[in-house]
Design a protein around this motif. Structure first.
Motif, PDB file in Angstrom:
ATOM      1  N   LYS A  13       0.832  -1.214   0.000  1.00  0.00           N
ATOM      2  CA  LYS A  13       0.000   0.000   0.000  1.00  0.00           C
ATOM      3  C   LYS A  13       0.866   1.263   0.000  1.00  0.00           C
ATOM      4  O   LYS A  13       0.653   2.178  -0.788  1.00  0.00           O
ATOM      5  N   GLY A  14       1.837   1.299   0.907  1.00  0.00           N
ATOM      6  CA  GLY A  14       2.707   2.480   1.000  1.00  0.00           C
ATOM      7  C   GLY A  14       3.520   2.663  -0.277  1.00  0.00           C
ATOM      8  O   GLY A  14       3.661   3.780  -0.784  1.00  0.00           O
ATOM      9  N   THR A  15       4.030   1.556  -0.812  1.00  0.00           N
ATOM     10  CA  THR A  15       4.837   1.597  -2.036  1.00  0.00           C
ATOM     11  C   THR A  15       4.011   2.165  -3.187  1.00  0.00           C
ATOM     12  O   THR A  15       4.466   3.044  -3.930  1.00  0.00           O
ATOM     13  N   THR A  31      -2.815   6.225   7.910  1.00  0.00           N
ATOM     14  CA  THR A  31      -3.147   6.204   9.339  1.00  0.00           C
ATOM     15  C   THR A  31      -2.026   5.568  10.166  1.00  0.00           C
ATOM     16  O   THR A  31      -1.748   6.011  11.278  1.00  0.00           O
ATOM     17  N   ARG A  36       2.208   6.223  14.163  1.00  0.00           N
ATOM     18  CA  ARG A  36       3.627   6.051  14.537  1.00  0.00           C
ATOM     19  C   ARG A  36       4.247   7.390  14.942  1.00  0.00           C
ATOM     20  O   ARG A  36       5.070   7.466  15.833  1.00  0.00           O
ATOM     21  N   GLY A  57      -2.282  -5.500  16.810  1.00  0.00           N
ATOM     22  CA  GLY A  57      -3.745  -5.358  16.861  1.00  0.00           C
ATOM     23  C   GLY A  57      -4.213  -4.065  16.208  1.00  0.00           C
ATOM     24  O   GLY A  57      -3.398  -3.295  15.692  1.00  0.00           O
ATOM     25  N   ARG A  88     -10.204  -0.021   7.711  1.00  0.00           N
ATOM     26  CA  ARG A  88      -9.713  -1.361   8.009  1.00  0.00           C
ATOM     27  C   ARG A  88     -10.819  -2.238   8.567  1.00  0.00           C
ATOM     28  O   ARG A  88     -10.588  -3.410   8.838  1.00  0.00           O
ATOM     29  N   ARG A 123      11.629  -5.751   5.577  1.00  0.00           N
ATOM     30  CA  ARG A 123      11.422  -4.338   5.226  1.00  0.00           C
ATOM     31  C   ARG A 123      12.320  -3.411   6.041  1.00  0.00           C
ATOM     32  O   ARG A 123      12.526  -3.593   7.238  1.00  0.00           O
ATOM     33  N   TYR A 133      12.277  -0.028   1.739  1.00  0.00           N
ATOM     34  CA  TYR A 133      13.211  -0.901   1.026  1.00  0.00           C
ATOM     35  C   TYR A 133      12.999  -2.307   1.551  1.00  0.00           C
ATOM     36  O   TYR A 133      12.238  -2.523   2.493  1.00  0.00           O
ATOM     37  N   ARG A 167      -0.807  -9.459  12.831  1.00  0.00           N
ATOM     38  CA  ARG A 167      -1.352  -8.458  11.887  1.00  0.00           C
ATOM     39  C   ARG A 167      -2.081  -9.149  10.731  1.00  0.00           C
ATOM     40  O   ARG A 167      -3.131  -8.679  10.284  1.00  0.00           O
ATOM     41  N   GLN A 195       3.012  -9.180  -8.371  1.00  0.00           N
ATOM     42  CA  GLN A 195       3.866  -8.751  -9.485  1.00  0.00           C
ATOM     43  C   GLN A 195       4.875  -7.726  -8.984  1.00  0.00           C
ATOM     44  O   GLN A 195       4.757  -7.214  -7.870  1.00  0.00           O
TER      45      GLN A 195
END
Ligand code: AP5
Ligand code: ZN
Length: 211
Positions: A13-15, A31, A36, A57, A88, A123, A133, A167, A195
């Motif tokens: 998602k972030g990528t 979010t 964080r 969680g 979510r 990651r 990365y 998760r 992919q």
């Protein structure tokens, strides 16, 4: 354009959000990043959510909806946004509908659990710009240093086998129903997230154009 990115932890998602932001001028609301930041700043909210996040969680619907509601009222969201990691749960999706009306697309990145755990455990995340990365599949040019901004790379506290497994289980029990929710609304764009990242991005763009 109003987009949401859904998918299990590590689905990309972030990528993909970073790629979408290069193509479309939209506000970015992640979010997980927002939470964080609260934890890093040791705010009251950060202290409240830290343990839940590190264990894998979900933060309560009530709390996260308040945070998104507040963020989405800001001026930079008027022209559209990409939501990464929200909704979510179906309750969050229903609240989002109330807040912003019809979405343009809910992009669902589909990836198998075994691959997800490998991605999470390898990651590395930039402590400054958030670029991601992977130790094996996408290493930075200089080990431990971000290619984009030169700051140090770190490992997220929830990127362990143990928290990763929680998760994934949380995703299957709480977030998987979102697929049907958005399919019924004709907003769902399902993309094969196995992919390489550029091919995933191409499929996302084609999916958005088809809707
Ligand atoms: P959040 O930060 O949203 O984490 P997540 O959903 O677990 O997702 P990730 O950021 O781990 O993965 P991603 O899909 O962005 O993958 P990425 O692109 O980095 O949430 C963290 C926590 O906050 C939650 O657990 C919860 O506690 C709380 N929270 C947040 N939102 C909430 C909400 N709405 N309600 C309640 N609680 C909430 O990629 C992963 C790795 O794979 C990287 O190394 C990357 O380089 C690699 N990769 C990406 N794409 C590919 C590809 N195509 N091929 C090969 N490798 C790839
Ligand atoms: Zn960086």
């Amino acid at each position: 354009m109003k987009l949401v990115l859904i998918g299990a932890p590590g689905a990309g998602k972030g990528t993909q959000a970073r790629k979408l932001l290069q193509k479309y001028s939209l506000a970015y609301i992640a979010t997980g990043d927002m939470l964080r930041e609260e934890v890093a700043q040791k705010t009251d909210l950060g202290r409240q959510v830290e343990e839940i996040m590190h264990a894998g969680g979900l933060v309560s619907d009530h709390l996260i909806i308040q945070i998104v509601d507040h963020r989405i009222q800001k001026d930079d969201c008027k022209e559209g946004f990409i939501l990464d990691g929200f909704p979510r749960t179906v309750v969050q999706a229903q609240e989002l509908d109330k807040l912003v009306g019809t979405l343009d697309a809910a992009i669902y990145l589909q990836v198998e659990d075994a691959v997800l755990l490998e991605r999470l455990c390898g990651r590395q995340t930039c402590s400054h710009c958030g670029a991601t990365y992977h130790q094996i599949t996408l290493p930075s040019k200089v080990s431990g240093i971000c290619d984009e901004c030169g700051h140090a790379l770190m490992q997220r506290k929830d990127d362990t086998m143990e928290a990763g497994a929680v998760r994934l289980a949380t995703f299957h029990s709480q977030s998987a129903p979102l697929e049907d929710y958005y399919r019924e609304k004709n907003h769902l764009v399902t993309v094969n997230g196995l992919q390489d990242a550029d091919a995933v991005f191409q499929d996302i763009c084609q999916g958005i154009e088809r809707l």
